[in-house]
Design an enzyme around this catalytic site. Structure first.
Site, short mmCIF file in Angstrom:
data_model
loop_
_atom_site.label_atom_id
_atom_site.label_comp_id
_atom_site.label_asym_id
_atom_site.label_seq_id
_atom_site.Cartn_x
_atom_site.Cartn_y
_atom_site.Cartn_z
N SER A 171 83.82 -29.16 39.92
CA SER A 171 84.96 -30.07 40.04
C SER A 171 84.50 -31.48 39.72
O SER A 171 83.32 -31.81 39.88
CB SER A 171 85.56 -30.01 41.44
OG SER A 171 84.91 -30.93 42.27
N ASP B 149 82.39 -39.28 14.37
CA ASP B 149 82.32 -38.93 15.77
C ASP B 149 81.07 -38.09 15.98
O ASP B 149 80.76 -37.26 15.14
CB ASP B 149 83.54 -38.07 16.11
CG ASP B 149 84.24 -38.58 17.33
OD1 ASP B 149 83.86 -39.68 17.78
OD2 ASP B 149 85.14 -37.89 17.81
#
Lengths: 563, 690
Positions: free
Chosen positions: B376, B305
């Site tokens: 957000s 990864d």
């Protein structure tokens, strides 16, 4: 040794190295059936055989079916030769009126020719009819060699197969090898030999009056055709008792050269055929180099011993048991080659070689007949040593061993170790029994270490499927006819069956591409290790025995005692 | 566990005792080589006893040394087991004594560790033992994990990061943490480790079995060689008219047999296996089977990864690219202001970069001065609004994805910045645009920081023959840039769980062995498919279950050490096998001339085979005894090597083979010549035999 000796040796080595590779490619073409030319020339004859026998040569067999076909085929061959001998007096082509062969001797001979050993406990000219020689022994000379090459082919296919269970078709393999390789080669060789004076006739023995006025029967027969295949197919069973020392089997230095070349040619070619079939051509070169080096080292040692022994005993040359038309060098070259290859034909008596030279011949056999070895069988025997080497090397570099891209695991190692150690175990057991059984000791003609060499040689020759005799041992005694027959069977099938099992278990594995962590098998390092392992396994098994036989004798000879 | 304790008196004492217990023929029969040695020792002993009351000193000494040979082999195994047992013992002790402070609705309650269930929260302060495997959910602490790892330096464990997992039985050294328990009792790592260590000698790997087969076959062959030698000797004696019965005796033949059969490797084989597993545990890796460890030595492809493995977990600000007419300092100042409240590592890195580049101190903003706009997922930006005294926003600074910011500045986005952001994206970075009241100030470049030294690690893997593949969700351009910087061989961009799985399957179909490290739940299918799957201790439970090894340190490059351990295991076996067999050459040269030096002797001279006594050993008896003693001493002197493992150097297979063959093959042939000669001199000087 003079410069002509050296020249001959070099000429021989050069001829061997030059011819082995192209012949190997040809053999691979026959085994893989991928040569258009071969198909055109030999196809009709093969198709006729296939039709007659109901064979579909392209149908793949798994290793068990292949094994079944091989065993059935060999059992049939055994029975045929056995029965021919028992009933030869009732069959045609027996101009010399030879009677039926004694039961156990017939068994011994049948096993001997079926296993490609050609150990001869009989004298051909006084025991066998021409029909037995041709239809029995001659046919097995071809078929046992073809069987060996078929096993090699199955192994090559198994090692490279891509997740398939098939390892080839036994019937197709045997047919193609016989028709495309053995018959044409034999024909050419027999033709050359006849040109040199090797006899080829159906006439009975010629009776002549010698210059001394005595009447002597000169044995004749269809020899040339059989001599050719006995050399090519690493069989070695002579038409005459004296084998290739007989002037009608090997009359001239040129015929001698041809026969010697034929002796190592096919085993050498099989290495390249294996390389071509597995795609490991560089690997095959290394294997050939290993065989050649061990052979050459043995030859050098034997020649040194032979010439230095002559000096010790105060003779110009050790000529006892040798033919003057060949001389020391050619006799030693033959002796080393015939034992390295599991041929077993002789042109001199090995018993009369200097002890160390005889010991080298013996050691060649003890190594497992992998220094060239038999047709096909040398290569598959060598493949077992390669697997063992790969396993040990894999451990040494910390990687599960791989061979030709496939993982070598428990089963393969198990089988390889059986195939490698079984012949040695048979030799030790047989020789030990011979030392303990009075009836066996009665067959010896010499005492001391030389007598020991005689019996050790007999068992080695049988278990190694070599077939040459040290001479001196009377092998036509029940202990030996039965015991050696069993040794020949064990020596042959304890190697063939593990090889086929390996072919089967490797065939279904996925090949993996090499990486930097993979140990290459086509390098000098690998070759050196392979040679070292062959020599160490042989050496550790037989060091005491060799020292008690040829070793002690040679040292005693330096001290002035001969046997 | 440190090397000093290898030979700790306590361990050695216990092992010595165990060596006698292990003489039990039933246990020994698992190792054919040592079993044959045991039978040989018993035969010689009986032979000595049968000769009573007259005792041959020579034969008694041989009997003694044959017993010693077996005991040494047993001792080696007992030592290896002892290490594991000692560790398991201390682990087990640590576990039962722990009392946990469980949080029950805010109140602490003392309960035994064994009562803890998954999901319980416990408090641990300085000096406490952590009662079970879990995850830190609050606080930061330094923890002493030496009980399981043997590493005495404390490690930091903190909530919400890569290092949040803690293991039961470890000790908190400072501060206070709250741990949420993640394992049911009896299923913790300690339990697994104890099982692993204690079962180590019962799990034989396929490779070990294959080697045992070879050793057994060799033993059988030598058995045949020695028994046939007896008959050969009888023949020789009869042929020479001599009596060899004085030397070709049962004790001598047994001596020859024991010297020839591979006792060195046979005696050390199980110790090597146990020690290999132990070494892995020392490296903080728990393997679910010995087979996985050996498979690790074979892997061809390693899939890693990207995030947290190749790069530091987070992107860092690395440059300010101002818009035309804006100074870099102005941009930095604005970006810092916008990031003051941003607690993400990216946000912090912007503050830090501004400080280091322009010495801009982070201002303290009070709530009445500013209002923060949190990030957000919808807006894709965050920032700050500076307020005037009337709490009216006067300045609005935003930073966020280029696309989002572009929308905010209503088409007044300079083309220069457009070019700059494309360039950043192409080089593997992430551009963040900054605007101040709708005016585009510039772009902050965020970059993946490749871990230091990782390139060298990958080079090392390449030398081992292992191809590295980086897996990332990034676009191909970004992935390529990072791949190049990290030095991986290949990369997989925009990877999904399906594509990871497909890639592993493809590699396996091509015959390659694949290893994978991962930690996320979405890695689980791929981990389950991989041949060797190392999961991070900090990873999710799904990932941990799918893998066959767990790395307690959660260090993805640990795989290199796992590979080394796997390779070492095989190499140690191979090297000692080679050494063992190579030793036989010299033993033949010691014993064969000793047996047959008088055979065919005539005229007062020695027999021909006396010439084989190339070591010029004093007498037949001293030669045989020296060989037997050497054979026994080799075992004990190789115990440290067996436990430590043969050194692995990352060079190509060919060079490694040459190196090991030279040391253990050639060395194995030559060393015993010197050793046996030396022992012969000592034995003769001490007058132990005739």
């Amino acid at each position: 040794m003079n410069k002509f000796d050296v020249l001959q040796l070099l000429l021989y080595a050069a001829a061997l190295v030059t011819l082995a590779k192209p012949l190997g490619c040809y053999v691979a073409g026959a085994l893989q059936d991928n040569s258009a030319l071969q198909c055109r020339v030999f196809g009709p004859a093969e198709r006729l055989i296939y039709r007659l026998c109901g064979i579909s040569p392209a149908a793949q067999m798994n290793w068990k079916t292949y094994r079944g076909a091989l065993l059935a085929f060999n059992a049939l061959g055994l029975a045929a030769v056995f029965l021919l001998q028992l009933f030869q007096h009732k069959l045609p082509l027996n101009p010399n009126g030879n009677g039926p062969v004694e039961f156990w001797l017939a068994f011994n001979t049948a096993v001997s020719f079926m296993t490609n050993t050609n150990w001869q406990a009989y004298a051909g000219e006084t025991t066998l009819s021409y029909l037995t020689q041709m239809l029995g022994l001659g046919a097995q000379n071809f078929l046992s060699a073809a069987t060996g090459m078929a096993v090699m082919a199955a192994m090559a296919r198994g090692l490279t197969g891509r997740k398939t269970a098939g390892v080839g078709n036994f019937w197709g393999d045997v047919t193609r090898v016989t028709i495309r390789v053995l018959l044409p080669l034999s024909f050419v060789t027999a033709f050359l030999l006849v040109g040199q004076g090797v006899v080829q006739t159906f006439k009975p023995n010629a009776v002549i009056t010698t210059s001394e006025g005595a009447r002597q029967a000169i044995p004749l027969g269809p020899a040339a055709s059989q001599v050719a295949i006995k050399q090519l197919g690493t069989n070695g069973g002579g038409f005459f008792n004296a084998n290739s020392a007989h002037p009608l089997e090997n009359p001239t230095p040129l015929s001698n050269f041809i026969e010697m070349l034929a002796l190592l040619l096919l085993p050498g070619a099989c290495v390249f055929a294996y390389g071509a079939m597995t795609g490991g051509r560089a690997h095959a070169r290394v294997l050939f180099a290993v065989m050649f080096s061990v052979w050459a080292a043995g030859l050098a040692g034997a020649l040194y011993s032979e010439y230095s022994a002559a000096a010790v005993t105060g003779q110009a040359a050790l000529m006892e048991g040798k033919e003057t038309r060949f001389g020391v060098t050619n006799s030693v070259l033959w002796a080393v080659s015939t034992t390295a290859a599991s041929n077993g034909s002789v042109n001199a008596m090995h018993s009369s070689l200097s002890p160390a030279a005889g010991g080298i011949a013996l050691f060649n056999i003890m190594l497992g007949e992998v220094i060239f070895g038999g047709a096909g069988s040398g290569m598959y025997g060598m493949a077992l040593f390669v697997l063992l080497t790969v396993f040990l090397c894999g451990l040494m570099v910390g990687r599960t061993p791989e061979y030709l891209g496939k993982k070598v695991e428990k089963r393969e190692i198990q089988m390889a170790i059986i195939g490698i150690l079984a012949p040695g175990a048979v030799i030790l057991t047989g020789a030990a029994l011979s030392c303990a059984v009075p009836a066996a000791l009665a067959s010896l003609s010499a005492g001391g270490p030389h007598g020991f060499s005689e019996l050790l040689y007999a068992w080695s020759s049988a278990a190694g499927n070599n077939g040459s005799a040290f001479a001196g041992l009377n092998a036509n005694a029940p202990f030996y006819t039965i015991g050696l027959a069993l040794a020949m069977l064990a020596g042959r099938f304890a190697v063939i069956l593990p090889c086929l099992a390996i072919a089967g278990s490797m065939a279904v594995k996925t090949p993996s591409p090499p990486s930097a962590g993979t140990l290459p098998t086509d390098t000098l390092t690998f070759g050196v290790l392979l040679a070292a392992i062959i020599l160490i396994v042989g050496g550790l098994t037989f060091f005491p025995a060799l020292m008690l036989g040829p070793g002690a004798e040679q040292l005693l000879m330096y001290g002035g005692t001969a046997f | 566990m440190t090397t000093n304790s290898f030979w700790s008196r306590e361990l050695a004492g216990k092992a010595a005792l165990q060596a006698f217990v292990k003489l039990n023929p039933v246990t020994l029969s698992r190792s054919p080589v040592m079993f044959v040695t045991l039978i040989g020792a018993a035969m010689v002993t009986l032979d000595v006893l049968a000769g009573l009351p007259r005792v041959s000193g020579f034969e008694a000494q041989i009997a003694l040394w044959l017993w010693v040979t077996v005991l040494f082999a047993n001792f080696a195994e007992a030592m290896a087991e002892g290490h594991g047992k000692a560790r398991a013992e201390s682990l087990r002790r640590s576990r039962v004594e722990i009392m946990a402070r469980r949080l029950d609705g805010g109140a602490e309650k003392k309960v035994p560790a064994s009562c803890l269930r998954k999901g319980d929260a416990v408090v641990c302060s300085a000096g406490d033992l952590i009662p079970g495997d879990g995850e830190v959910i609050e606080g930061i602490a330094s923890v002493d994990e030496s009980a399981i790892t043997g590493e005495s330096a404390p490690v930091i464990r903190e909530s919400g990061g890569d290092r949040s997992a803690v293991t039961g039985g470890t000790k908190v050294l400072s501060d206070r943490i709250v741990v949420r328990i993640t394992a049911e009792p009896g299923k913790s790592f300690v339990d697994r480790m104890i099982a692993l260590i204690e079962n180590a000698n019962r799990q034989r790997t396929p490779n070990e079995i294959a080697l045992s087969l070879v050793l057994s076959a060799l033993t059988l062959l030598f058995l045949l060689a020695v028994s046939s030698l007896k008959l050969f000797a009888d023949y020789g004696a009869a042929a020479a008219g001599q009596d060899l019965s004085g030397l070709v005796t049962v004790p001598v033949l047994v001596s020859l047999l024991v010297c020839l059969i591979p006792t060195t490797i046979g005696g050390l084989l199980s110790a090597i296996g146990i020690a290999g597993m132990d070494r892995l545990v020392q490296r903080n890796v728990i393997a679910k089977s010995g087979r996985a460890v050996e498979a690790a030595g074979d892997i061809d492809v390693l899939m890693l990864d990207k995030t947290g493995t190749i790069t530091l977990g987070n992107r860092m600000a690395s440059a300010f690219v101002p818009a035309p007419g804006v100074s870099e300092r102005e941009l930095a100042e604005a970006a810092q202001l916008a990031s003051l409240a941003d607690e993400t590592p990216e946000g912090r890195s912007i503050v830090v970069l501004a400080k280091t580049r322009f010495d801009l101190r982070a201002r303290e903003l009070h709530p009445h001065e500013a209002r923060f706009i949190p990030f957000s997922a919808n807006t894709q930006f965050s920032g700050v609004e500076l307020l005037n005294a009337g709490r009216e926003p006067v300045r609005r600074i935003l930073k966020g994805s280029v696309a989002a910011i572009k929308a905010e500045c209503a088409g007044r986005f300079p083309p220069e910045l457009e070019a700059a952001q494309a360039e950043i994206a192409n080089s593997g970075g992430t551009p963040l645009a900054v605007i101040d009241n709708g005016r585009a100030l510039g772009i902050v470049q965020l970059k993946d920081i490749v871990k230091g030294g990782i390139k060298e690690r990958f080079a090392q893997l390449r030398k081992m023959g292992i191809k590295t593949v980086m897996i990332t969700g990034d676009n191909p351009l970004t992935a390529a840039a990072i791949a190049a910087e990290a030095g991986v061989d290949d990369f997989m961009a925009q990877a999904t769980p399906e594509s990871k799985l497909a890639r592993i399957r493809a590699e396996q179909a091509a015959g390659r062995l694949v290893a994978m490290t991962g930690d996320g739940t979405n890695d689980a299918p791929a981990l389950a498919q991989a041949d060797v799957a190392v999961t991070m201790n900090t990873g999710t439970q799904a990932a941990r279950e799918a893998g066959n090894m767990v790395d307690l340190d959660s260090n993805p490059t640990k795989l290199i050490e796992i590979v080394e351990t796997g390779k070492q295991l095989l190499m140690t076996r191979g090297s000692l096998t080679t050494f063992s067999i190579a030793n036989d050459v010299s033993k033949y040269f010691a014993i064969i001339p000793a047996l047959f030096c008088s055979l065919y002797a005539a005229g007062g001279h020695a027999g021909p085979l006396a010439a084989l006594n190339i070591m010029r050993l004093h007498s037949p008896q001293s030669a045989i005894l020296s060989a037997v003693i050497f054979n026994a001493l080799v075992i004990i002197s190789l115990i440290p090597l067996a436990l430590r493992g043969v050194k692995y150097v990352a060079v190509d297979a060919q060079a490694l083979l040459r190196r090991n063959m030279l040391i253990y093959g050639l060395g194995g042939i030559l060393a015993p010549f010197a050793g046996i000669k030396l022992l012969d001199v000592i034995i003769t000087a001490a007058g132990l035999v005739r």
